[in-house]
Design a protein around this motif. Structure first.
Motif, PDB file in Angstrom:
ATOM      1  N   SER A 108       0.627   6.283  -7.274  1.00  0.00           N
ATOM      2  CA  SER A 108      -0.237   6.490  -7.607  1.00  0.00           C
ATOM      3  C   SER A 108      -0.883   7.345  -8.773  1.00  0.00           C
ATOM      4  O   SER A 108       0.251   7.617  -9.570  1.00  0.00           O
ATOM      5  N   GLU A 109      -2.155   6.660  -9.482  1.00  0.00           N
ATOM      6  CA  GLU A 109      -1.697   6.973 -11.005  1.00  0.00           C
ATOM      7  C   GLU A 109      -2.763   8.981 -10.901  1.00  0.00           C
ATOM      8  O   GLU A 109      -3.163   9.831  -9.644  1.00  0.00           O
ATOM      9  N   LYS A 110      -1.492   9.204 -12.232  1.00  0.00           N
ATOM     10  CA  LYS A 110      -1.488  10.555 -12.074  1.00  0.00           C
ATOM     11  C   LYS A 110      -2.035  11.238 -13.211  1.00  0.00           C
ATOM     12  O   LYS A 110      -1.724  10.189 -13.928  1.00  0.00           O
TER      13      LYS A 110
ATOM     14  N   PHE B  78       1.473   2.026  -3.455  1.00  0.00           N
ATOM     15  CA  PHE B  78       0.940   2.660  -4.420  1.00  0.00           C
ATOM     16  C   PHE B  78       0.607   4.067  -3.821  1.00  0.00           C
ATOM     17  O   PHE B  78      -0.206   4.998  -4.594  1.00  0.00           O
ATOM     18  N   PHE B  79       0.573   4.350  -2.630  1.00  0.00           N
ATOM     19  CA  PHE B  79       0.106   6.027  -1.902  1.00  0.00           C
ATOM     20  C   PHE B  79       1.882   6.631  -2.730  1.00  0.00           C
ATOM     21  O   PHE B  79       1.685   7.815  -3.667  1.00  0.00           O
TER      22      PHE B  79
ATOM     23  N   LYS C  38       0.759  -0.942  -0.303  1.00  0.00           N
ATOM     24  CA  LYS C  38      -0.162  -0.426   0.186  1.00  0.00           C
ATOM     25  C   LYS C  38       0.279   1.299   0.161  1.00  0.00           C
ATOM     26  O   LYS C  38       0.863   1.710  -0.399  1.00  0.00           O
TER      27      LYS C  38
ATOM     28  N   SER D 291      -0.869   4.794 -15.572  1.00  0.00           N
ATOM     29  CA  SER D 291      -0.833   4.849 -13.699  1.00  0.00           C
ATOM     30  C   SER D 291       0.003   3.801 -13.162  1.00  0.00           C
ATOM     31  O   SER D 291       1.494   4.510 -13.528  1.00  0.00           O
ATOM     32  N   SER D 292      -0.194   3.421 -12.387  1.00  0.00           N
ATOM     33  CA  SER D 292       0.772   2.972 -10.808  1.00  0.00           C
ATOM     34  C   SER D 292       1.552   1.823 -11.315  1.00  0.00           C
ATOM     35  O   SER D 292       3.066   1.912 -11.141  1.00  0.00           O
TER      36      SER D 292
END
Length: 426
Positions: free
Chosen positions: A13-15, A9-10, A6, A31-32
């Motif tokens: 994260s998707e930008k 992913f933080f 997690k 995407s991540s």
């Protein structure tokens, strides 16, 4: 491979990146997974460069200090060239990976832009098709209203509402779906319009048949009334009576009305041709009924219907006025009332012998003399054709016969004029 935590992913994260060029805004989505892959590639390149530099530095520090010689210099020069070539190759690989990553990002951006543009164009096309269908349906309904068609078969408004915008559908599927809906709606509209026109034609034919039927019925009634009224009017005129004056008297005495429609006045100007014709038929029926009342109330019927002989007529006879007619038949032959009325005398009276007097409407009176038997009483109401006695030979008489008199307001009239006038009626 272990799934990313997690925490990763933080950080990755998707930008979404918006780039504005030449007045247009382009959206780039990373995407991540793409970010992690690019980061790993960058770490690998940095690690490889660092490791190579460290190896070179280690060889330089850890090598024994020996005098320089042409051979060593040549070896060092060749090693340096090899390391430089390796470093150059690594740099080229890094640049190649970077260029491939940039090309992938550009291709991804182009694909996203193409998908967004196609989706927007398809949505606009589908929306325009829906508006065109709604406008077509409005024109169909207007056309059906102008032709007085029934609105029962019209298409429900929901069938032509703007279709939803599916999120996951290709442009070809969307266009095909819109065209299919358009063709289906058009077919349903044409079928409903054809059904409405057929129903209208059937209704018009049914109305025409009904009108023809009522026209024939009205004509038959009018003809029947004309045929029925003419003989009655002829009877009254043949007997010397004023039919118009007599019918007015009947209307005054028999004009009672009532019921839910009593008191309503009819304005002929407000009636249609059919209603005026129907009102004329009703007036003719009322006139016929007035004739019937007048005929029943007046002494037109013969007093004897059995076989008999006419033995003496109305007028002077043997130097005296004979105020009636004589009809001869066997003793006891039924004597009938010649009209509706009330018995004013029933008994023996002078030369009449046994006599019956009947008072009728409109000032008429009939007398029946020389009876053998009286079957009515004073004050009794009798009807036309009712037996009031039997033929006889009482009073001043030379044989069995009936002496029949007709008087109007006390004046003696010739009964045969009335009997002959109504010969074809009774």
């Amino acid at each position: 491979m272990r799934p990313p935590s997690k925490r990763s992913f933080f950080w990755f994260s998707e930008k979404t990146i918006y780039v504005e060029t030449a007045g247009q805004t382009t959206r780039l989505s990373l995407s991540s997974r793409a970010q992690i892959l690019a980061f790993i590639c960058a770490i690998g390149v940095v690690f490889w460069i660092s490791f190579s530099g460290l190896m070179l530095f280690s060889k330089g520090i850890g090598a024994p200090s020996i005098p320089a010689s042409p051979i060593n210099n040549a070896i060092n020069t060749s090693e340096t060239e090899v390391f430089a070539e390796e470093l150059n190759a690594i740099t080229q690989q890094s640049l190649s990976v970077k260029s491939q990553l940039s090309a992938a990002l550009v291709e991804m951006r182009q694909m996203q832009n193409a998908e967004i543009t196609a989706s927007e164009q398809q949505e606009q096309l589908q929306y325009k098709l829906a508006l065109a269908l709604n406008e077509l349906q409005a024109l169909k309904r207007q056309h059906a209203g102008e032709r007085n068609a029934s609105a029962e078969g019209s298409i429900a408004p929901n069938a032509l509402s703007v279709p939803p915008r599916p999120e996951q559908a290709s442009p070809i599927d969307k266009v095909s779906q819109a065209l299919s809906q358009t063709a289906k709606a058009k077919l349903e509209t044409e079928q409903n319009l054809a059904a409405a026109l057929s129903a209208r034609d059937a209704l018009e034919l049914e109305i025409l048949l009904i009108e023809q039927k009522y026209e024939q019925l009205f004509r038959q009634i009018e003809e029947a009334l004309t045929i029925s009224v003419k003989p009655l009017d002829k009877v009254l005129r043949a007997s010397g009576l004023n039919s118009d004056s007599l019918l007015n008297t009947v209307r005054q005495g028999y004009s009672g009305r009532g019921g839910p429609a009593f008191g309503l006045e009819t304005n002929l100007a407000d009636l249609s041709a059919e209603e005026a014709r129907a009102l004329g038929i009703l007036n003719s029926v009322a006139k016929l009924d007035h004739y019937r009342i007048a005929i029943n109330k007046l002494p037109f019927a013969p007093p004897v219907t059995a076989a008999h002989r006419f033995t003496s007529g109305f007028g002077p006879r043997w130097g005296r006025m004979h105020r009636g007619i004589d009809l001869a038949a066997p003793k006891g032959t039924p004597i009938l009332a010649t009209a509706d009325g009330v018995v004013t005398f029933a008994g023996t009276f002078s030369s009449y012998g046994k006599l019956v007097k009947i008072k009728h409407d409109f000032g008429y009176e009939t007398r029946y003399g020389h009876l053998s038997k009286i079957r009515v009483k004073k004050g009794q109401r009798v009807s036309r054709g009712e037996a009031i006695g039997g033929m006889g030979n009482t009073g001043r008489s030379t044989g069995t016969h009936l002496h029949y008199e007709l008087r109007y307001k006390g004046k003696a009239l010739n009964p045969m004029n009335y009997i002959k006038a109504a010969k074809d009626v009774f």
